[in-house]
Write a protein that holds these residues in place. Structure first.
Motif, PDB file in Angstrom:
ATOM      1  N   ALA A 114       0.814  -1.218   0.000  1.00  0.00           N
ATOM      2  CA  ALA A 114       0.000   0.000   0.000  1.00  0.00           C
ATOM      3  C   ALA A 114       0.844   1.263   0.000  1.00  0.00           C
ATOM      4  O   ALA A 114       0.300   2.360  -0.011  1.00  0.00           O
ATOM      5  CB  ALA A 114      -0.924  -0.002   1.218  1.00  0.00           C
ATOM      6  N   ILE A 115       2.163   1.119   0.019  1.00  0.00           N
ATOM      7  CA  ILE A 115       3.047   2.288   0.021  1.00  0.00           C
ATOM      8  C   ILE A 115       3.928   2.238  -1.213  1.00  0.00           C
ATOM      9  O   ILE A 115       4.556   1.227  -1.503  1.00  0.00           O
ATOM     10  CB  ILE A 115       3.910   2.346   1.295  1.00  0.00           C
ATOM     11  CG1 ILE A 115       3.010   2.366   2.526  1.00  0.00           C
ATOM     12  CG2 ILE A 115       4.835   3.560   1.260  1.00  0.00           C
ATOM     13  CD1 ILE A 115       3.756   2.300   3.845  1.00  0.00           C
ATOM     14  N   GLU A 116       3.940   3.342  -1.926  1.00  0.00           N
ATOM     15  CA  GLU A 116       4.746   3.471  -3.139  1.00  0.00           C
ATOM     16  C   GLU A 116       5.700   4.635  -2.937  1.00  0.00           C
ATOM     17  O   GLU A 116       5.347   5.640  -2.317  1.00  0.00           O
ATOM     18  CB  GLU A 116       3.816   3.750  -4.315  1.00  0.00           C
ATOM     19  CG  GLU A 116       4.514   3.921  -5.637  1.00  0.00           C
ATOM     20  CD  GLU A 116       3.514   4.176  -6.750  1.00  0.00           C
ATOM     21  OE1 GLU A 116       3.267   5.359  -7.048  1.00  0.00           O
ATOM     22  OE2 GLU A 116       2.985   3.198  -7.300  1.00  0.00           O
ATOM     23  N   MET A 117       6.893   4.496  -3.472  1.00  0.00           N
ATOM     24  CA  MET A 117       7.866   5.579  -3.405  1.00  0.00           C
ATOM     25  C   MET A 117       7.797   6.363  -4.715  1.00  0.00           C
ATOM     26  O   MET A 117       7.764   5.779  -5.794  1.00  0.00           O
ATOM     27  CB  MET A 117       9.272   5.027  -3.203  1.00  0.00           C
ATOM     28  CG  MET A 117       9.430   4.148  -1.956  1.00  0.00           C
ATOM     29  SD  MET A 117       8.863   4.907  -0.429  1.00  0.00           S
ATOM     30  CE  MET A 117      10.001   6.278  -0.285  1.00  0.00           C
ATOM     31  N   GLY A 118       7.750   7.689  -4.603  1.00  0.00           N
ATOM     32  CA  GLY A 118       7.716   8.553  -5.774  1.00  0.00           C
ATOM     33  C   GLY A 118       8.208   9.933  -5.431  1.00  0.00           C
ATOM     34  O   GLY A 118       7.900  10.448  -4.357  1.00  0.00           O
TER      35      GLY A 118
ATOM     36  N   ALA B 276       7.330   8.775   0.369  1.00  0.00           N
ATOM     37  CA  ALA B 276       6.401   7.656   0.489  1.00  0.00           C
ATOM     38  C   ALA B 276       4.976   8.157   0.280  1.00  0.00           C
ATOM     39  O   ALA B 276       4.605   9.231   0.756  1.00  0.00           O
ATOM     40  CB  ALA B 276       6.531   7.023   1.869  1.00  0.00           C
ATOM     41  N   TRP B 277       4.183   7.360  -0.436  1.00  0.00           N
ATOM     42  CA  TRP B 277       2.774   7.666  -0.679  1.00  0.00           C
ATOM     43  C   TRP B 277       1.958   6.463  -0.245  1.00  0.00           C
ATOM     44  O   TRP B 277       2.218   5.350  -0.673  1.00  0.00           O
ATOM     45  CB  TRP B 277       2.543   7.961  -2.162  1.00  0.00           C
ATOM     46  CG  TRP B 277       3.328   9.124  -2.649  1.00  0.00           C
ATOM     47  CD1 TRP B 277       4.576   9.105  -3.204  1.00  0.00           C
ATOM     48  CD2 TRP B 277       2.953  10.491  -2.588  1.00  0.00           C
ATOM     49  NE1 TRP B 277       4.984  10.370  -3.498  1.00  0.00           N
ATOM     50  CE2 TRP B 277       3.998  11.252  -3.128  1.00  0.00           C
ATOM     51  CE3 TRP B 277       1.819  11.145  -2.132  1.00  0.00           C
ATOM     52  CZ2 TRP B 277       3.951  12.634  -3.220  1.00  0.00           C
ATOM     53  CZ3 TRP B 277       1.771  12.528  -2.236  1.00  0.00           C
ATOM     54  CH2 TRP B 277       2.825  13.252  -2.769  1.00  0.00           C
ATOM     55  N   VAL B 278       0.959   6.674   0.596  1.00  0.00           N
ATOM     56  CA  VAL B 278       0.129   5.588   1.112  1.00  0.00           C
ATOM     57  C   VAL B 278      -1.216   5.574   0.387  1.00  0.00           C
ATOM     58  O   VAL B 278      -1.891   6.597   0.297  1.00  0.00           O
ATOM     59  CB  VAL B 278      -0.105   5.741   2.631  1.00  0.00           C
ATOM     60  CG1 VAL B 278      -0.935   4.583   3.159  1.00  0.00           C
ATOM     61  CG2 VAL B 278       1.218   5.833   3.390  1.00  0.00           C
ATOM     62  N   SER B 279      -1.604   4.411  -0.091  1.00  0.00           N
ATOM     63  CA  SER B 279      -2.898   4.247  -0.747  1.00  0.00           C
ATOM     64  C   SER B 279      -3.941   3.872   0.299  1.00  0.00           C
ATOM     65  O   SER B 279      -3.841   2.818   0.927  1.00  0.00           O
ATOM     66  CB  SER B 279      -2.822   3.148  -1.802  1.00  0.00           C
ATOM     67  OG  SER B 279      -4.125   2.785  -2.222  1.00  0.00           O
ATOM     68  N   SER B 280      -4.950   4.707   0.443  1.00  0.00           N
ATOM     69  CA  SER B 280      -6.012   4.383   1.394  1.00  0.00           C
ATOM     70  C   SER B 280      -6.844   3.201   0.896  1.00  0.00           C
ATOM     71  O   SER B 280      -7.470   2.503   1.687  1.00  0.00           O
ATOM     72  CB  SER B 280      -6.900   5.597   1.655  1.00  0.00           C
ATOM     73  OG  SER B 280      -7.508   6.033   0.463  1.00  0.00           O
ATOM     74  N   ALA B 281      -6.833   2.952  -0.407  1.00  0.00           N
ATOM     75  CA  ALA B 281      -7.579   1.829  -0.963  1.00  0.00           C
ATOM     76  C   ALA B 281      -6.884   0.489  -0.694  1.00  0.00           C
ATOM     77  O   ALA B 281      -7.542  -0.522  -0.481  1.00  0.00           O
ATOM     78  CB  ALA B 281      -7.768   2.010  -2.461  1.00  0.00           C
ATOM     79  N   LEU B 282      -5.566   0.489  -0.675  1.00  0.00           N
ATOM     80  CA  LEU B 282      -4.812  -0.745  -0.463  1.00  0.00           C
ATOM     81  C   LEU B 282      -4.448  -0.985   0.996  1.00  0.00           C
ATOM     82  O   LEU B 282      -4.233  -2.124   1.407  1.00  0.00           O
ATOM     83  CB  LEU B 282      -3.541  -0.741  -1.309  1.00  0.00           C
ATOM     84  CG  LEU B 282      -3.730  -0.694  -2.824  1.00  0.00           C
ATOM     85  CD1 LEU B 282      -2.380  -0.589  -3.525  1.00  0.00           C
ATOM     86  CD2 LEU B 282      -4.494  -1.910  -3.301  1.00  0.00           C
ATOM     87  N   CYS B 283      -4.360   0.081   1.779  1.00  0.00           N
ATOM     88  CA  CYS B 283      -3.953  -0.025   3.180  1.00  0.00           C
ATOM     89  C   CYS B 283      -4.991  -0.807   3.982  1.00  0.00           C
ATOM     90  O   CYS B 283      -6.192  -0.543   3.894  1.00  0.00           O
ATOM     91  CB  CYS B 283      -3.770   1.369   3.778  1.00  0.00           C
ATOM     92  SG  CYS B 283      -3.296   1.351   5.516  1.00  0.00           S
TER      93      CYS B 283
END
Length: 71
Positions: free
Chosen positions: A40-44, A48-55
């Motif tokens: 649920a966390i992607e680096m860009g 770090a960016w957290v996806s509320s849909a995947l978390c």
């Protein structure tokens, strides 16, 4: 190509239980992303960016952050 973290920019608030990234503290080391079993966390853009849909709100990412950028 989409902007880094574009699909991961969904609103995240402490009320939802999704970790919030303090961008001023995030050093882009990726330890939180490596600790997340749900990807649920992607680096860009070095952050770090957290996806509320995947978390899944498991909290596994929190102790992985050496700067305390996740809360």
């Amino acid at each position: 190509m989409a902007a880094p973290g574009a699909r991961f920019r969904a609103a995240a608030t402490s009320e939802t239980g999704v970790p919030i990234v303090d961008m001023a503290k995030c050093i882009g080391c990726g330890q939180c992303a490596n600790a997340c079993p749900h990807r649920a966390i992607e680096m860009g853009d070095g952050k770090a960016w957290v996806s509320s849909a995947l978390c899944r709100r498991c909290g596994m990412c929190l102790p992985g952050c050496p700067t305390g950028a996740l809360s």
